[in-house]
Design a protein around this motif. Structure first.
Motif, mmCIF file in Angstrom:
data_model
loop_
_atom_site.group_PDB
_atom_site.id
_atom_site.type_symbol
_atom_site.label_atom_id
_atom_site.label_comp_id
_atom_site.label_asym_id
_atom_site.label_seq_id
_atom_site.Cartn_x
_atom_site.Cartn_y
_atom_site.Cartn_z
ATOM 1 N N GLU A 4 82.316 76.454 48.805
ATOM 2 C CA GLU A 4 82.507 77.904 48.736
ATOM 3 C C GLU A 4 83.213 78.423 49.989
ATOM 4 O O GLU A 4 84.120 79.256 49.910
ATOM 5 C CB GLU A 4 81.162 78.601 48.571
ATOM 6 N N THR A 8 86.902 80.166 50.188
ATOM 7 C CA THR A 8 87.017 81.485 50.816
ATOM 8 C C THR A 8 88.073 81.463 51.921
ATOM 9 O O THR A 8 88.877 82.397 52.049
ATOM 10 C CB THR A 8 85.658 81.926 51.402
ATOM 11 N N GLU A 12 91.431 83.718 51.961
ATOM 12 C CA GLU A 12 91.718 84.628 53.064
ATOM 13 C C GLU A 12 93.069 84.315 53.703
ATOM 14 O O GLU A 12 93.810 85.225 54.094
ATOM 15 C CB GLU A 12 90.603 84.540 54.109
#
Length: 223
Positions: A4, A8, A12
């Motif tokens: 995860e 992420t 980003e």
């Protein structure tokens, strides 16, 4: 890092890359911005896809090594052959056909009456065509009328006597949902109280006239 956290981080990084690209676009003239509108839109879709899907650890790590992973993914997309233009052309044809059909005269009738006409036609060895429009409330998603209108032929087991089964195959008028067994969804058939609700039914005047004549002929034979 967990999977995860890796995903992420990738998101980003791509998001920051897109923001930098957006700032660059806004520095251009309106005409030049339009030249890059397609690329900007696809890059936005790539980011949206990442919001709903996760890559494996190895996939993320490879993309993170790139200084511009978003541009890399877009370049991969550009190099692919897709059926996008075929779908555009199909949509144009569907809309033209739908607009043409909607301008043709039609006669509304109840579903019960349509079934009687269909059965009379099948008893006579002929086929009729009708249209069933289901209410918007029947679906969780809001569909245009062309997607909620199903073209139905009398040439279905539900309208033919002495058949070993009961089915109604129909297709959405705009081509979005072909050959569906609608009797299992229709509230008026086997779909139950929470099934698709009929908003209206209609037939073309010539089909209606032929159906009425066949129904009258059937009644005359029964007398």
């Amino acid at each position: 890092m967990t999977n995860e956290e890796l995903n992420t981080a990738l998101y980003e990084k791509m998001f920051a890359e897109q923001e930098k690209y957006r700032e660059w676009l806004l520095s251009l003239s309106p005409e030049e911005i339009l030249n890059h509108a397609y690329e900007y839109t696809v890059r936005e879709d790539i980011l949206l896809s990442l919001e709903y899907h996760d890559l494996s650890d190895s996939q993320v790590q490879v993309l993170l090594q790139s200084s511009s992973p978003l541009a890399d993914v877009f370049a991969q997309w550009e190099s692919r052959e897709t059926d996008y233009m075929d779908k555009i052309w199909d949509t144009i044809q569907c809309e033209a056909n739908l607009a043409s059909l909607q301008k043709k005269p039609s006669v509304e009738l109840t579903y019960a009456k349509m079934k009687r006409l269909f059965r009379a036609a099948e008893c006579a060895g002929q086929h009729l065509t009708g249209y069933i429009v289901f209410s918007p409330a029947s679906f969780e998603t809001q569909y245009p009328e062309g997607s909620r209108t199903y073209v139905v032929s009398s040439d279905n087991k539900a309208f033919q006597s002495n058949m070993g089964g009961y089915s109604i195959y129909a297709s959405a008028l705009d081509g979005s949902d072909p050959l569906v067994r609608i009797e299992q969804y229709m509230s008026a058939e086997h779909g139950g109280k929470d099934g698709w609700q009929i908003e209206r039914c209609y037939m073309r005047p010539d089909e209606m006239k032929r159906g009425r004549a066949l129904l009258e002929a059937e009644k005359s034979m029964e007398r």
